[in-house]
Design an enzyme around this catalytic site. Structure first.
Site, PDB file in Angstrom:
ATOM      1  N   LYS A  78       0.805  -1.234   0.000  1.00 33.40           N
ATOM      2  CA  LYS A  78       0.000   0.000   0.000  1.00 33.40           C
ATOM      3  C   LYS A  78       0.837   1.282   0.000  1.00 33.40           C
ATOM      4  CE  LYS A  78      -4.449  -1.445   1.895  1.00 33.40           C
ATOM      5  NZ  LYS A  78      -5.487  -1.167   2.895  1.00 33.40           N
ATOM      6  N   ASP A 114     -10.425   3.420   1.666  1.00 34.59           N
ATOM      7  CA  ASP A 114     -10.667   2.843   3.000  1.00 34.59           C
ATOM      8  C   ASP A 114     -11.368   3.839   3.934  1.00 34.59           C
ATOM      9  OD1 ASP A 114      -9.685   0.291   2.573  1.00 34.59           O
ATOM     10  OD2 ASP A 114      -7.646   0.802   3.180  1.00 34.59           O
TER      11      ASP A 114
HETATM   12  P1  NAP Z   1      -1.244  -3.634  10.627  1.00 41.41           P
HETATM   13  O1  NAP Z   1      -0.754  -2.569   9.712  1.00 41.41           O
HETATM   14  O2  NAP Z   1      -0.448  -4.880  10.787  1.00 41.41           O
HETATM   15  O3  NAP Z   1      -1.443  -2.947  12.078  1.00 41.41           O
HETATM   16  C1  NAP Z   1      -1.884  -3.704  13.186  1.00 41.41           C
HETATM   17  C2  NAP Z   1      -1.819  -2.840  14.442  1.00 41.41           C
HETATM   18  O4  NAP Z   1      -2.298  -3.641  15.525  1.00 41.41           O
HETATM   19  C3  NAP Z   1      -0.410  -2.390  14.806  1.00 41.41           C
HETATM   20  O5  NAP Z   1      -0.449  -1.113  15.366  1.00 41.41           O
HETATM   21  C4  NAP Z   1       0.005  -3.408  15.854  1.00 41.41           C
HETATM   22  O6  NAP Z   1       0.892  -2.912  16.821  1.00 41.41           O
HETATM   23  C5  NAP Z   1      -1.315  -3.658  16.561  1.00 41.41           C
HETATM   24  N1  NAP Z   1      -1.301  -4.964  17.211  1.00 41.41           N
HETATM   25  C6  NAP Z   1      -1.090  -6.163  16.620  1.00 41.41           C
HETATM   26  N2  NAP Z   1      -1.136  -7.137  17.558  1.00 41.41           N
HETATM   27  C7  NAP Z   1      -1.363  -6.510  18.744  1.00 41.41           C
HETATM   28  C8  NAP Z   1      -1.493  -6.974  20.085  1.00 41.41           C
HETATM   29  N3  NAP Z   1      -1.409  -8.269  20.393  1.00 41.41           N
HETATM   30  N4  NAP Z   1      -1.711  -6.070  21.061  1.00 41.41           N
HETATM   31  C9  NAP Z   1      -1.801  -4.749  20.766  1.00 41.41           C
HETATM   32  N5  NAP Z   1      -1.679  -4.250  19.516  1.00 41.41           N
HETATM   33  C10 NAP Z   1      -1.462  -5.128  18.515  1.00 41.41           C
HETATM   34  O7  NAP Z   1      -2.699  -4.127  10.200  1.00 41.41           O
HETATM   35  P2  NAP Z   1      -3.855  -3.236   9.519  1.00 41.41           P
HETATM   36  O8  NAP Z   1      -3.790  -3.363   8.055  1.00 41.41           O
HETATM   37  O9  NAP Z   1      -3.800  -1.891  10.140  1.00 41.41           O
HETATM   38  O10 NAP Z   1      -5.169  -4.040   9.977  1.00 41.41           O
HETATM   39  C11 NAP Z   1      -5.631  -3.976  11.320  1.00 41.41           C
HETATM   40  C12 NAP Z   1      -6.965  -4.714  11.423  1.00 41.41           C
HETATM   41  O11 NAP Z   1      -7.949  -4.050  10.616  1.00 41.41           O
HETATM   42  C13 NAP Z   1      -6.925  -6.151  10.917  1.00 41.41           C
HETATM   43  O12 NAP Z   1      -7.721  -6.935  11.751  1.00 41.41           O
HETATM   44  C14 NAP Z   1      -7.532  -6.065   9.533  1.00 41.41           C
HETATM   45  O13 NAP Z   1      -8.159  -7.262   9.146  1.00 41.41           O
HETATM   46  C15 NAP Z   1      -8.565  -4.971   9.723  1.00 41.41           C
HETATM   47  N6  NAP Z   1      -8.886  -4.261   8.478  1.00 41.41           N
HETATM   48  C16 NAP Z   1     -10.182  -4.243   8.065  1.00 41.41           C
HETATM   49  C17 NAP Z   1     -10.523  -3.560   6.923  1.00 41.41           C
HETATM   50  C18 NAP Z   1     -11.956  -3.555   6.459  1.00 41.41           C
HETATM   51  O14 NAP Z   1     -12.234  -3.191   5.295  1.00 41.41           O
HETATM   52  N7  NAP Z   1     -12.898  -3.876   7.309  1.00 41.41           N
HETATM   53  C19 NAP Z   1      -9.547  -2.861   6.188  1.00 41.41           C
HETATM   54  C20 NAP Z   1      -8.225  -2.883   6.651  1.00 41.41           C
HETATM   55  C21 NAP Z   1      -7.911  -3.593   7.807  1.00 41.41           C
HETATM   56  P3  NAP Z   1       2.484  -2.791  16.524  1.00 41.41           P
HETATM   57  O15 NAP Z   1       2.601  -1.666  15.534  1.00 41.41           O
HETATM   58  O16 NAP Z   1       3.063  -2.485  17.853  1.00 41.41           O
HETATM   59  O17 NAP Z   1       2.909  -4.108  15.934  1.00 41.41           O
END
Ligand code: NAP
Length: 337
Positions: A78, A114
């Site tokens: 992205k 998004d």
């Molecule tokens: P990402 O870039 O990997 O970011 C994940 C975030 O969650 C990071 O800040 C990470 O912290 C934090 N995290 C991960 N494990 C954790 C834990 N055990 N405790 C506390 N914080 C934790 O992922 P993303 O793309 O942002 O996606 C995040 C979520 O949104 C996912 O579940 C994804 O499926 C969902 N999503 C949904 C849509 C939709 O259209 N509905 C679109 C995009 C994403 P660190 O930075 O410290 O690792």
């Protein structure tokens, strides 16, 4: 769905890309339009393209060679795609990520749908609170009562949003909360270094930076009673670890009365976080509608015609084994706080 010699390609790139629901949703939409849109039948097919990070530049050159019309982008491309594009929209620049690309005579264009997708169910609720009735699809709000749905702040100018997580999706949510007009946008993370980087990354967008505050999880108890909208933008609670929630029940109870709990996760439906919120009487929104609406916005860019949003939503619900009836039943069960 009809594939002919004239059919042009759309797709999604990622690594991995196997988990993506986009091919399912977009091909169902294209097939529906082919059967129902008279002389404006789209002649496209949508494919998944697994692209390793080191092959991204080659892949884009290949897409140009085969005259691919457009594509979605998922992790990890992205941000990396941006320097390979000829033009990037303001919203994508603000978010710092592109999820939708299309090609015309001027080259590759990129934007990010998004934030639009995230906002769609909130806008449906705000419209309902203004008109006094909730006419949106029941799938917009997975759980919560009709009364609770009217309790969300219709004027967001004094609202405080609290976003759990500081990854890619959180960036789109921050931009969306600014568009909504939230007075304060707080982002909670576990790494002070990543949080500092996250805060600095908005320096180019003073209208966002001025209302953004980053903090670690230990600050939650002071924030929750002031929070109007809490968003889970972490994978906590996502399939297969469905018994996990980012907040304890006691923490959920601390939320401001009338607050909205929004989980970006769409498998399972509902997540534990949303079950807790519903039990405590808060309105809950899951991530399915965001997924549908960001996809519909992309399809409208590519096809230059309205996307069949209901077909896209129902295709995903059918795939996930859920019917509108089930969601609607849950919607009516919760008690307002
Ligand atoms: P990402 O870039 O990997 O970011 C994940 C975030 O969650 C990071 O800040 C990470 O912290 C934090 N995290 C991960 N494990 C954790 C834990 N055990 N405790 C506390 N914080 C934790 O992922 P993303 O793309 O942002 O996606 C995040 C979520 O949104 C996912 O579940 C994804 O499926 C969902 N999503 C949904 C849509 C939709 O259209 N509905 C679109 C995009 C994403 P660190 O930075 O410290 O690792």
């Amino acid at each position: 769905m009809v594939i002919k010699g004239t059919t042009r390609l759309l797709g999604v790139i990622g690594h991995p890309v196997e988990h993506s629901f986009s091919p399912l949703m977009h091909n169902a939409a294209i097939a529906h339009l082919q059967q129902n849109s008279g002389s404006h039948q789209p002649d496209y097919a949508y494919l998944p393209f697994p692209i390793r990070p080191e092959k991204l530049k080659e892949a884009i050159a290949g897409f140009e060679a085969i005259d691919l019309h457009g594509f979605n982008i998922t992790i990890p491309h992205k941000q990396a795609i941006i320097p390979l594009l000829d033009d990037v929209s303001e919203v994508a620049k603000a978010i710092g990520a592109v999820n939708t690309v299309w090609r015309d005579k001027d080259g590759w264009h990129g934007t990010n749908t998004d934030a639009y997708g995230f906002l769609a169910p909130l806008k449906a609720l705000s419209d309902a609170s203004l008109t006094g009735s909730f006419n949106g699809s029941p799938t917009n709000a997975l759980a919560g009562s009709l009364t609770a749905s009217l309790a969300g702040p219709k004027d967001w100018s004094n609202a405080r949003a609290l976003i759990l997580g500081n990854g890619g999706a959180a960036r789109a949510v921050v931009a969306a909360c600014q568009q909504l007009g939230c007075a304060r946008i707080s982002v909670v993370g576990r790494s002070p270094d990543k949080l500092a980087y996250f805060a600095e990354s908005w320096a180019h967008a003073p209208h966002i930076a001025s209302r953004l505050k980053v903090m670690t999880w230990d600050e939650l108890p002071t924030q929750l009673p002031k929070t109007d909208l809490i968003v889970n933008a972490t994978p906590l609670g996502m399939h297969p670890k469905t018994d996990v929630s980012p907040l304890s029940e006691a923490e959920i109870e601390m939320l401001k009365p009338g607050a909205i709990a929004y989980d970006l996760i769409y498998t399972p439906r509902p997540t534990k976080f949303l079950q807790q919120a519903t039990t405590a009487g808060f309105l809950a929104i899951d991530g399915l509608e965001m997924l549908v609406q960001q996809g519909a916005a992309a399809l409208e860019i590519w096809l230059a015609q309205p996307a069949p949003v209901d077909i896209m939503r129902q295709t995903l619900l059918d795939y996930l084994g859920q019917s509108r009836g089930q969601s609607s039943k849950k919607l009516l069960q919760a008690k307002p706080r």
